[in-house]
Design a protein around this motif. Structure first.
Motif, PDB file in Angstrom:
ATOM      1  N   CYS A 141      12.138  11.959  -7.682  1.00  0.00           N
ATOM      2  CA  CYS A 141      11.788  11.603  -9.064  1.00  0.00           C
ATOM      3  C   CYS A 141      10.270  11.524  -9.241  1.00  0.00           C
ATOM      4  O   CYS A 141       9.736  11.991 -10.249  1.00  0.00           O
ATOM      5  CB  CYS A 141      12.438  10.282  -9.471  1.00  0.00           C
ATOM      6  N   ASN A 142       9.581  10.929  -8.272  1.00  0.00           N
ATOM      7  CA  ASN A 142       8.117  10.879  -8.344  1.00  0.00           C
ATOM      8  C   ASN A 142       7.525  12.278  -8.323  1.00  0.00           C
ATOM      9  O   ASN A 142       6.599  12.581  -9.082  1.00  0.00           O
ATOM     10  CB  ASN A 142       7.549  10.040  -7.199  1.00  0.00           C
ATOM     11  N   HIS A 143       8.058  13.140  -7.462  1.00  0.00           N
ATOM     12  CA  HIS A 143       7.594  14.526  -7.394  1.00  0.00           C
ATOM     13  C   HIS A 143       7.837  15.233  -8.727  1.00  0.00           C
ATOM     14  O   HIS A 143       6.961  15.951  -9.233  1.00  0.00           O
ATOM     15  CB  HIS A 143       8.299  15.259  -6.254  1.00  0.00           C
ATOM     16  N   CYS A 144       9.005  15.017  -9.314  1.00  0.00           N
ATOM     17  CA  CYS A 144       9.341  15.658 -10.581  1.00  0.00           C
ATOM     18  C   CYS A 144       8.383  15.190 -11.684  1.00  0.00           C
ATOM     19  O   CYS A 144       7.859  16.009 -12.445  1.00  0.00           O
ATOM     20  CB  CYS A 144      10.796  15.352 -10.954  1.00  0.00           C
ATOM     21  N   ALA A 145       8.157  13.887 -11.762  1.00  0.00           N
ATOM     22  CA  ALA A 145       7.247  13.360 -12.790  1.00  0.00           C
ATOM     23  C   ALA A 145       5.858  13.957 -12.643  1.00  0.00           C
ATOM     24  O   ALA A 145       5.256  14.421 -13.619  1.00  0.00           O
ATOM     25  CB  ALA A 145       7.179  11.833 -12.706  1.00  0.00           C
ATOM     26  N   SER A 146       5.350  13.985 -11.427  1.00  0.00           N
ATOM     27  CA  SER A 146       4.031  14.540 -11.164  1.00  0.00           C
ATOM     28  C   SER A 146       3.981  16.029 -11.513  1.00  0.00           C
ATOM     29  O   SER A 146       3.020  16.506 -12.131  1.00  0.00           O
ATOM     30  CB  SER A 146       3.678  14.327  -9.691  1.00  0.00           C
ATOM     31  N   SER A 147       5.029  16.749 -11.154  1.00  0.00           N
ATOM     32  CA  SER A 147       5.091  18.179 -11.451  1.00  0.00           C
ATOM     33  C   SER A 147       5.198  18.433 -12.945  1.00  0.00           C
ATOM     34  O   SER A 147       4.579  19.365 -13.468  1.00  0.00           O
ATOM     35  CB  SER A 147       6.280  18.813 -10.723  1.00  0.00           C
ATOM     36  N   CYS A 148       5.977  17.617 -13.640  1.00  0.00           N
ATOM     37  CA  CYS A 148       6.115  17.765 -15.095  1.00  0.00           C
ATOM     38  C   CYS A 148       4.755  17.627 -15.791  1.00  0.00           C
ATOM     39  O   CYS A 148       4.475  18.332 -16.767  1.00  0.00           O
ATOM     40  CB  CYS A 148       7.071  16.717 -15.663  1.00  0.00           C
ATOM     41  N   GLN A 188       2.030  18.588 -14.762  1.00  0.00           N
ATOM     42  CA  GLN A 188       1.231  19.788 -14.519  1.00  0.00           C
ATOM     43  C   GLN A 188       1.731  20.990 -15.326  1.00  0.00           C
ATOM     44  O   GLN A 188       1.091  22.042 -15.326  1.00  0.00           O
ATOM     45  CB  GLN A 188       1.260  20.155 -13.032  1.00  0.00           C
ATOM     46  N   GLU A 189       2.862  20.835 -15.995  1.00  0.00           N
ATOM     47  CA  GLU A 189       3.449  21.946 -16.750  1.00  0.00           C
ATOM     48  C   GLU A 189       2.621  22.271 -17.985  1.00  0.00           C
ATOM     49  O   GLU A 189       2.012  21.390 -18.595  1.00  0.00           O
ATOM     50  CB  GLU A 189       4.890  21.612 -17.167  1.00  0.00           C
ATOM     51  N   GLU A 190       2.637  23.535 -18.348  1.00  0.00           N
ATOM     52  CA  GLU A 190       1.925  24.003 -19.534  1.00  0.00           C
ATOM     53  C   GLU A 190       2.455  23.312 -20.798  1.00  0.00           C
ATOM     54  O   GLU A 190       1.705  22.984 -21.704  1.00  0.00           O
ATOM     55  CB  GLU A 190       2.122  25.521 -19.641  1.00  0.00           C
ATOM     56  N   HIS A 191       3.734  23.088 -20.837  1.00  0.00           N
ATOM     57  CA  HIS A 191       4.397  22.468 -21.984  1.00  0.00           C
ATOM     58  C   HIS A 191       4.642  20.971 -21.737  1.00  0.00           C
ATOM     59  O   HIS A 191       5.732  20.467 -21.971  1.00  0.00           O
ATOM     60  CB  HIS A 191       5.708  23.201 -22.284  1.00  0.00           C
ATOM     61  N   VAL A 192       3.616  20.274 -21.273  1.00  0.00           N
ATOM     62  CA  VAL A 192       3.749  18.880 -20.846  1.00  0.00           C
ATOM     63  C   VAL A 192       4.296  17.975 -21.950  1.00  0.00           C
ATOM     64  O   VAL A 192       5.049  17.040 -21.679  1.00  0.00           O
ATOM     65  CB  VAL A 192       2.408  18.349 -20.280  1.00  0.00           C
ATOM     66  N   HIS A 193       3.955  18.259 -23.199  1.00  0.00           N
ATOM     67  CA  HIS A 193       4.448  17.422 -24.306  1.00  0.00           C
ATOM     68  C   HIS A 193       5.971  17.489 -24.419  1.00  0.00           C
ATOM     69  O   HIS A 193       6.606  16.546 -24.887  1.00  0.00           O
ATOM     70  CB  HIS A 193       3.793  17.828 -25.630  1.00  0.00           C
ATOM     71  N   MET A 194       6.566  18.575 -23.944  1.00  0.00           N
ATOM     72  CA  MET A 194       8.026  18.726 -23.964  1.00  0.00           C
ATOM     73  C   MET A 194       8.681  17.948 -22.815  1.00  0.00           C
ATOM     74  O   MET A 194       9.899  17.798 -22.784  1.00  0.00           O
ATOM     75  CB  MET A 194       8.413  20.204 -23.841  1.00  0.00           C
ATOM     76  N   MET A 195       7.876  17.475 -21.887  1.00  0.00           N
ATOM     77  CA  MET A 195       8.393  16.827 -20.681  1.00  0.00           C
ATOM     78  C   MET A 195       8.264  15.310 -20.710  1.00  0.00           C
ATOM     79  O   MET A 195       8.593  14.643 -19.730  1.00  0.00           O
ATOM     80  CB  MET A 195       7.645  17.367 -19.447  1.00  0.00           C
ATOM     81  N   ALA A 196       7.824  14.749 -21.813  1.00  0.00           N
ATOM     82  CA  ALA A 196       7.541  13.310 -21.880  1.00  0.00           C
ATOM     83  C   ALA A 196       8.754  12.461 -21.511  1.00  0.00           C
ATOM     84  O   ALA A 196       8.654  11.511 -20.729  1.00  0.00           O
ATOM     85  CB  ALA A 196       7.009  12.928 -23.258  1.00  0.00           C
TER      86      ALA A 196
END
Length: 111
Positions: free
Chosen positions: A22-29, A31-39
């Protein structure tokens, strides 16, 4: 004598693995180009990791609250996994799988 690490080892390990993923996923999210979609994904990842760590700690202590917290942990894992399933990113897919495994372990432990 209270149950503890050895009795709950499988669930403790599942919780610790899930928290790390989960920590890895949050950190990776983040870094995503569409970070606002990952909130929402990031928020649920962080909440899930927190409750997974807490569950593992209470189980290893043999706490009388461990089963109660593991029931909540299973719910948090299911919610996080469902959110991660909405995304195509590999880190989200991995997180969703780990959350489902952890939820299953926590439900078994709390039964």
């Amino acid at each position: 004598m209270a149950a503890g690490y050895h009795e709950y080892q499988s669930c403790i390990e599942a919780c610790l693995r899930c928290a790390a993923v989960c920590n890895h996923c949050a950190s990776s999210c983040l870094q995503e180009e569409h970070v606002h979609m990952m909130a929402r994904c990031v928020q649920l990842d962080m909440e899930c990791a927190a409750i997974c760590y807490a569950s593992a700690q209470l189980m290893s202590l043999g706490s009388s609250r461990a089963k109660e917290l593991c029931r909540l942990c299973a719910q948090a894992c299911e919610e996080c996994g469902a959110e991660c399933d909405k995304h195509e990113d590999e880190h989200c897919r991995e997180c969703a799988r780990m959350c489902r495994q952890c939820a299953e372990e926590c439900r078994r432990m709390a039964a």
